[in-house]
Design a protein around this motif. Structure first.
Motif, PDB file in Angstrom:
ATOM      1  N   ARG A  33      -5.394   2.096  -1.864  1.00  0.00           N
ATOM      2  CA  ARG A  33      -5.577   3.530  -1.653  1.00  0.00           C
ATOM      3  C   ARG A  33      -5.164   3.903  -0.237  1.00  0.00           C
ATOM      4  O   ARG A  33      -5.253   3.106   0.689  1.00  0.00           O
ATOM      5  N   TYR A  34      -4.756   5.171  -0.095  1.00  0.00           N
ATOM      6  CA  TYR A  34      -4.072   5.615   1.123  1.00  0.00           C
ATOM      7  C   TYR A  34      -4.947   6.515   1.996  1.00  0.00           C
ATOM      8  O   TYR A  34      -5.500   6.075   2.996  1.00  0.00           O
ATOM      9  N   VAL A  35      -5.068   7.790   1.637  1.00  0.00           N
ATOM     10  CA  VAL A  35      -5.760   8.773   2.468  1.00  0.00           C
ATOM     11  C   VAL A  35      -6.763   9.545   1.616  1.00  0.00           C
ATOM     12  O   VAL A  35      -6.504   9.835   0.444  1.00  0.00           O
ATOM     13  N   ASP A  36      -7.904   9.861   2.206  1.00  0.00           N
ATOM     14  CA  ASP A  36      -8.850  10.784   1.565  1.00  0.00           C
ATOM     15  C   ASP A  36      -8.338  12.189   1.841  1.00  0.00           C
ATOM     16  O   ASP A  36      -8.677  12.807   2.841  1.00  0.00           O
ATOM     17  N   PHE A  37      -7.513  12.699   0.933  1.00  0.00           N
ATOM     18  CA  PHE A  37      -6.719  13.892   1.202  1.00  0.00           C
ATOM     19  C   PHE A  37      -7.169  15.087   0.365  1.00  0.00           C
ATOM     20  O   PHE A  37      -7.404  14.971  -0.841  1.00  0.00           O
ATOM     21  N   HIS A  38      -7.283  16.234   1.024  1.00  0.00           N
ATOM     22  CA  HIS A  38      -7.506  17.515   0.375  1.00  0.00           C
ATOM     23  C   HIS A  38      -6.740  18.566   1.173  1.00  0.00           C
ATOM     24  O   HIS A  38      -6.771  18.559   2.411  1.00  0.00           O
ATOM     25  N   TYR A  39      -6.069  19.467   0.483  1.00  0.00           N
ATOM     26  CA  TYR A  39      -5.237  20.460   1.156  1.00  0.00           C
ATOM     27  C   TYR A  39      -5.993  21.201   2.263  1.00  0.00           C
ATOM     28  O   TYR A  39      -5.482  21.401   3.364  1.00  0.00           O
ATOM     29  N   HIS A  40      -7.207  21.610   1.972  1.00  0.00           N
ATOM     30  CA  HIS A  40      -7.945  22.467   2.895  1.00  0.00           C
ATOM     31  C   HIS A  40      -8.550  21.715   4.067  1.00  0.00           C
ATOM     32  O   HIS A  40      -9.112  22.327   4.979  1.00  0.00           O
ATOM     33  N   GLN A  41      -8.438  20.369   4.086  1.00  0.00           N
ATOM     34  CA  GLN A  41      -9.070  19.585   5.141  1.00  0.00           C
ATOM     35  C   GLN A  41      -8.083  19.049   6.171  1.00  0.00           C
ATOM     36  O   GLN A  41      -8.477  18.305   7.062  1.00  0.00           O
ATOM     37  N   VAL A  42      -6.809  19.400   6.062  1.00  0.00           N
ATOM     38  CA  VAL A  42      -5.824  18.885   7.007  1.00  0.00           C
ATOM     39  C   VAL A  42      -5.193  20.043   7.766  1.00  0.00           C
ATOM     40  O   VAL A  42      -5.037  21.144   7.233  1.00  0.00           O
ATOM     41  N   PRO A  43      -4.836  19.826   9.035  1.00  0.00           N
ATOM     42  CA  PRO A  43      -4.164  20.893   9.793  1.00  0.00           C
ATOM     43  C   PRO A  43      -2.748  21.107   9.301  1.00  0.00           C
ATOM     44  O   PRO A  43      -2.185  20.284   8.571  1.00  0.00           O
ATOM     45  N   THR A  91     -12.613   7.878 -12.224  1.00  0.00           N
ATOM     46  CA  THR A  91     -13.300   8.016 -10.940  1.00  0.00           C
ATOM     47  C   THR A  91     -13.892   9.419 -10.837  1.00  0.00           C
ATOM     48  O   THR A  91     -13.246  10.393 -11.221  1.00  0.00           O
ATOM     49  N   PRO A  92     -15.118   9.542 -10.319  1.00  0.00           N
ATOM     50  CA  PRO A  92     -15.762  10.858 -10.256  1.00  0.00           C
ATOM     51  C   PRO A  92     -15.095  11.807  -9.277  1.00  0.00           C
ATOM     52  O   PRO A  92     -15.150  13.021  -9.462  1.00  0.00           O
ATOM     53  N   ASN A  93     -14.454  11.259  -8.239  1.00  0.00           N
ATOM     54  CA  ASN A  93     -13.813  12.080  -7.225  1.00  0.00           C
ATOM     55  C   ASN A  93     -12.315  11.812  -7.197  1.00  0.00           C
ATOM     56  O   ASN A  93     -11.836  10.761  -7.614  1.00  0.00           O
ATOM     57  N   LYS A  94     -11.570  12.776  -6.678  1.00  0.00           N
ATOM     58  CA  LYS A  94     -10.126  12.655  -6.557  1.00  0.00           C
ATOM     59  C   LYS A  94      -9.787  11.555  -5.549  1.00  0.00           C
ATOM     60  O   LYS A  94     -10.214  11.603  -4.398  1.00  0.00           O
ATOM     61  N   GLN A  95      -9.039  10.553  -5.985  1.00  0.00           N
ATOM     62  CA  GLN A  95      -8.632   9.446  -5.135  1.00  0.00           C
ATOM     63  C   GLN A  95      -7.119   9.450  -4.982  1.00  0.00           C
ATOM     64  O   GLN A  95      -6.399   9.816  -5.909  1.00  0.00           O
ATOM     65  N   TRP A  96      -6.654   9.000  -3.810  1.00  0.00           N
ATOM     66  CA  TRP A  96      -5.217   8.834  -3.612  1.00  0.00           C
ATOM     67  C   TRP A  96      -4.904   7.350  -3.731  1.00  0.00           C
ATOM     68  O   TRP A  96      -4.936   6.612  -2.762  1.00  0.00           O
ATOM     69  N   SER A  97      -4.640   6.921  -4.944  1.00  0.00           N
ATOM     70  CA  SER A  97      -4.258   5.535  -5.194  1.00  0.00           C
ATOM     71  C   SER A  97      -2.752   5.395  -5.045  1.00  0.00           C
ATOM     72  O   SER A  97      -2.002   6.303  -5.405  1.00  0.00           O
ATOM     73  N   THR A  98      -2.302   4.272  -4.548  1.00  0.00           N
ATOM     74  CA  THR A  98      -0.873   4.058  -4.306  1.00  0.00           C
ATOM     75  C   THR A  98      -0.358   2.880  -5.127  1.00  0.00           C
ATOM     76  O   THR A  98       0.087   3.045  -6.251  1.00  0.00           O
ATOM     77  N   GLY A  99      -0.425   1.677  -4.593  1.00  0.00           N
ATOM     78  CA  GLY A  99       0.050   0.510  -5.325  1.00  0.00           C
ATOM     79  C   GLY A  99      -1.039  -0.109  -6.178  1.00  0.00           C
ATOM     80  O   GLY A  99      -2.235   0.093  -5.945  1.00  0.00           O
ATOM     81  N   CYS A 100      -0.627  -0.888  -7.172  1.00  0.00           N
ATOM     82  CA  CYS A 100      -1.594  -1.571  -8.035  1.00  0.00           C
ATOM     83  C   CYS A 100      -1.031  -2.920  -8.448  1.00  0.00           C
ATOM     84  O   CYS A 100       0.169  -3.190  -8.318  1.00  0.00           O
ATOM     85  N   ALA A 101      -1.913  -3.768  -8.947  1.00  0.00           N
ATOM     86  CA  ALA A 101      -1.494  -5.073  -9.461  1.00  0.00           C
ATOM     87  C   ALA A 101      -2.538  -5.576 -10.447  1.00  0.00           C
ATOM     88  O   ALA A 101      -3.744  -5.475 -10.195  1.00  0.00           O
ATOM     89  N   PHE A 102      -2.067  -6.106 -11.570  1.00  0.00           N
ATOM     90  CA  PHE A 102      -2.931  -6.892 -12.444  1.00  0.00           C
ATOM     91  C   PHE A 102      -2.932  -8.324 -11.905  1.00  0.00           C
ATOM     92  O   PHE A 102      -1.882  -8.849 -11.494  1.00  0.00           O
ATOM     93  N   LEU A 103      -4.076  -8.966 -11.940  1.00  0.00           N
ATOM     94  CA  LEU A 103      -4.188 -10.355 -11.489  1.00  0.00           C
ATOM     95  C   LEU A 103      -5.442 -10.962 -12.091  1.00  0.00           C
ATOM     96  O   LEU A 103      -6.403 -10.246 -12.384  1.00  0.00           O
ATOM     97  N   ASP A 104      -5.422 -12.268 -12.273  1.00  0.00           N
ATOM     98  CA  ASP A 104      -6.616 -12.968 -12.747  1.00  0.00           C
ATOM     99  C   ASP A 104      -7.229 -13.682 -11.545  1.00  0.00           C
ATOM    100  O   ASP A 104      -6.997 -14.864 -11.329  1.00  0.00           O
ATOM    101  N   TYR A 105      -8.033 -12.940 -10.779  1.00  0.00           N
ATOM    102  CA  TYR A 105      -8.509 -13.484  -9.505  1.00  0.00           C
ATOM    103  C   TYR A 105      -9.574 -14.559  -9.696  1.00  0.00           C
ATOM    104  O   TYR A 105      -9.769 -15.416  -8.811  1.00  0.00           O
ATOM    105  N   ASP A 106     -10.290 -14.557 -10.841  1.00  0.00           N
ATOM    106  CA  ASP A 106     -11.344 -15.547 -11.061  1.00  0.00           C
ATOM    107  C   ASP A 106     -10.976 -16.578 -12.122  1.00  0.00           C
ATOM    108  O   ASP A 106     -11.816 -17.390 -12.517  1.00  0.00           O
ATOM    109  N   HIS A 107      -9.710 -16.551 -12.572  1.00  0.00           N
ATOM    110  CA  HIS A 107      -9.180 -17.561 -13.489  1.00  0.00           C
ATOM    111  C   HIS A 107     -10.022 -17.709 -14.752  1.00  0.00           C
ATOM    112  O   HIS A 107     -10.257 -18.831 -15.234  1.00  0.00           O
ATOM    113  N   ASP A 108     -10.436 -16.562 -15.308  1.00  0.00           N
ATOM    114  CA  ASP A 108     -11.164 -16.615 -16.577  1.00  0.00           C
ATOM    115  C   ASP A 108     -10.261 -16.306 -17.759  1.00  0.00           C
ATOM    116  O   ASP A 108     -10.734 -16.138 -18.887  1.00  0.00           O
TER     117      ASP A 108
END
Length: 588
Positions: free
Chosen positions: A199-209, A173-190
């Motif tokens: 994903r949780y929060v668009d988080f950066h240290y300098h952007q939060v109080p 990913t080009p930008n820092k992402q806060w990913s949390t849970g994941c799952a493999f799945l065959d959603y289209d049955h191929d």
């Protein structure tokens, strides 16, 4: 039936929802037997401490979420291994001293060996969760680890080692992402395993109080870290497997990027409406939870509000953390248990079989516990009765609550509910062994039969402490274990549904990646049989649509079932003869 108004986060009236449905109590209640959980982690050699933020104060929300646990057989020797995701601290670490994730190889004798370095998994950073799936159908389970930063996809080389293929697979990913849970799945049955990432929060240290400097930076009069309310939410992602070792981000065209701006934790895949397609339920913190209904044409639609799982029965959004699915009534439907924040109950959703749910928390006996902050959630058959029970791991996000007289604490005990077989559960937490009473700030939980002896163990991640491994030393019933291999379906058989019927009682389980709190259970399906020495009828609905039936398999065996071929006799195993010693109290 009780009715309530369901509201969107912005306060817009959406629908009138049915809640509080009466559960079917066709069976007379049973008495909870003796259950005795002990923590055996130390004696097995699984002792690496989790490192995650400050232990006495947390200045940023990134320090609070903690890590997941994975149980999977990475080397195909028939013995489940353990992978523990690790974290970091705000100040970082000197070069070469940062904590790493840990892979423990099962030695097959009741102990584990840390093989992280040899396996090539010594990655550091703000790790979150993990999940497994065989994305290239080579028979080896691959590993995806999520981060605040860059997720890592590890290809299982089949020789005990892994290779980081993140960039090659198209998951950078080009930008820092806060990913949390994941799952493999065959959603289209191929026949190929795709990837869903929450994903949780668009988080950066300098952007939060700083603590105490905003509306969402206090809790019961205490200055605490800020969020997630008041912070920018994130967008979930879906990656389609191209079949050549690469993935394509199809989040937008599949409809996964709507809703956006939610604070999402744990995906729970499953065919909740029995239409043959894999849906994705996602627990969300302080926003409505999401049910991505699979439309069968490569797209999804959030039907959580109208299907009854976005809010609780009072129409209130909750701070959802962990989720698990189980057929607790024995009616062939996958019900959902979800853990939530302190001062709230966990939520039990009854599935009516058509994808519509009701909140039956109170009716099922789960409405009296509100003091704990829940994370890992598991439907888990404690004694192999054939009726799934519930195990919940707890721990607060604010170390600052200790000593403030608020009726809660940072480290909390676990909660266990025994299935009374009449639609209700008994809270047995205080009498089910010392491992449940021990206080930790726990996060992820994963279950599996670690010693191939018929007992289901639970591995629990404890923040800034070593993990726990919970084993029930009280008597258990017979069981049967099924490992499924897809041929036309994806090799790991993700999305396969198995219904077992014995003596008039049936229960359904699904092979799934992810779940609990950003964790992963052993992919083998474990069915309790109680006193019965045979499984009467096993019905498998493969992701390809093929249906197979197997009759009268003897109990207390581990079976491998291949799509189209049935039981592979040469891979059938009996129980091991490992003697797992019960820990002795200190001083003895």
């Amino acid at each position: 039936m009780r009715f309530s108004l369901c509201l969107l986060a912005g306060g817009v009236l959406l629908a009138v929802c049915a809640a509080g449905a009466q559960v079917n109590r066709a069976h007379p209640a049973v008495k909870a037997p003796v259950i005795r959980f002990e923590d055996i982690a130390r004696q097995t050699g699984v002792t690496a401490a989790d490192v995650y933020g400050g232990d006495h104060r947390k200045n940023y929300i990134i320090e609070t979420t903690g890590n997941g646990v994975v149980i999977f057989d990475y080397n195909n020797d028939g013995w489940p291994d353990i992978f523990l995701v690790n974290g970091s601290r705000v100040g970082g670490f000197p070069a070469g001293q940062a904590p790493t994730n840990h892979l423990y190889r099962n030695n097959g004798d009741g102990t584990f060996t840390d093989v992280t370095a040899a396996a090539g998994l010594t990655h550091s950073g703000w790790g979150q969760g993990a999940c497994v799936g065989d994305y290239d159908n080579d028979g080896n389970l691959d590993l995806l680890v999520t981060y605040w930063g860059q997720n890592v996809l590890y290809h299982n080389n089949g020789n005990g080692t892994f290779t980081d293929v993140t960039r090659k697979a198209g998951l950078s990913t080009p930008n820092k992402q806060w990913s949390t849970g994941c799952a493999f799945l065959d959603y289209d049955h191929d026949g190929k395993a795709d990837i869903f990432i929450a994903r949780y929060v668009d988080f950066h240290y300098h952007q939060v109080p700083k603590p105490g400097q905003g509306r969402w930076c206090q809790w019961k009069g205490i200055d605490v870290m800020c969020g997630p309310r008041g912070l920018k939410g994130a967008v979930n992602a879906l990656y389609h497997n191209n079949g050549d070792g690469t993935f394509t981000d199809v989040s937008h065209q599949a409809g996964i990027d709507h809703p956006a701006g939610y604070y999402c934790f744990t995906p729970l895949t499953g065919d909740y409406s029995h239409d043959g397609r894999t849906d994705i339920y996602v627990s969300c913190d302080s926003t409505p939870s999401i049910l991505y209904h699979n439309n069968g044409n490569g797209t999804f639609k959030d039907t959580g509000p109208e299907d009854g799982v976005a809010f609780n029965g009072d129409g209130v959004e909750q701070a959802g953390m962990g989720v698990s699915a189980g057929d607790y009534l024995g009616n062939g439907n996958q019900d959902i248990i979800k853990t939530n924040f302190s001062d709230d109950t966990s939520t039990l959703y009854l599935n009516h079989g058509d994808g519509n749910f009701d909140d039956v928390t109170d009716e099922a006996g789960l409405g009296n516990v509100t003091r704990y902050l829940g994370w890992g959630a598991e439907f888990m058959d404690f004694d192999n009765s054939g009726w799934p029970d519930i195990l919940l791991a707890n721990g607060h996000v604010y170390p600052e609550v200790d000593g403030k007289g608020l009726g809660t604490s940072y480290r909390e005990r676990k909660v266990a509910y025994y299935n009374l077989r009449n639609g209700r559960f008994a809270n047995i937490s205080s009498q089910a062994g010392p491992a449940l009473l021990a206080r930790h700030s726990s996060r992820g939980v994963a279950t599996g039969d670690l010693f191939n002896d018929g007992h289901l163990e639970a591995v629990v991640d404890n923040m800034n402490q070593p993990p726990s491994i919970l084993r029930n030393f009280a008597p258990i019933g017979h069981f049967i274990s099924l490992q499924l291999e897809g041929v036309q379906s994806n090799r790991a058989a993700l999305g396969a549904e198995v219904t077992l019927e014995v003596a008039g009682h049936k229960t359904l389980q699904e092979v799934r990646s992810g779940g609990s709190f950003i964790s992963q259970n052993d992919l083998r399906l474990h069915f309790g049989l109680g006193r019965h020495q045979k499984a009467g009828l096993i019905t498998i609905r493969w992701p390809s649509g093929k249906v197979e039936r197997i009759h009268d398999l003897p109990a207390d065996h581990y079976y491998v079932i291949q799509e189209g071929k049935g039981v592979l006799a040469k891979k059938t195993r009996g129980v091991s003869h490992i003697k797992v010693a019960e820990p002795q109290p200190a001083g003895q």
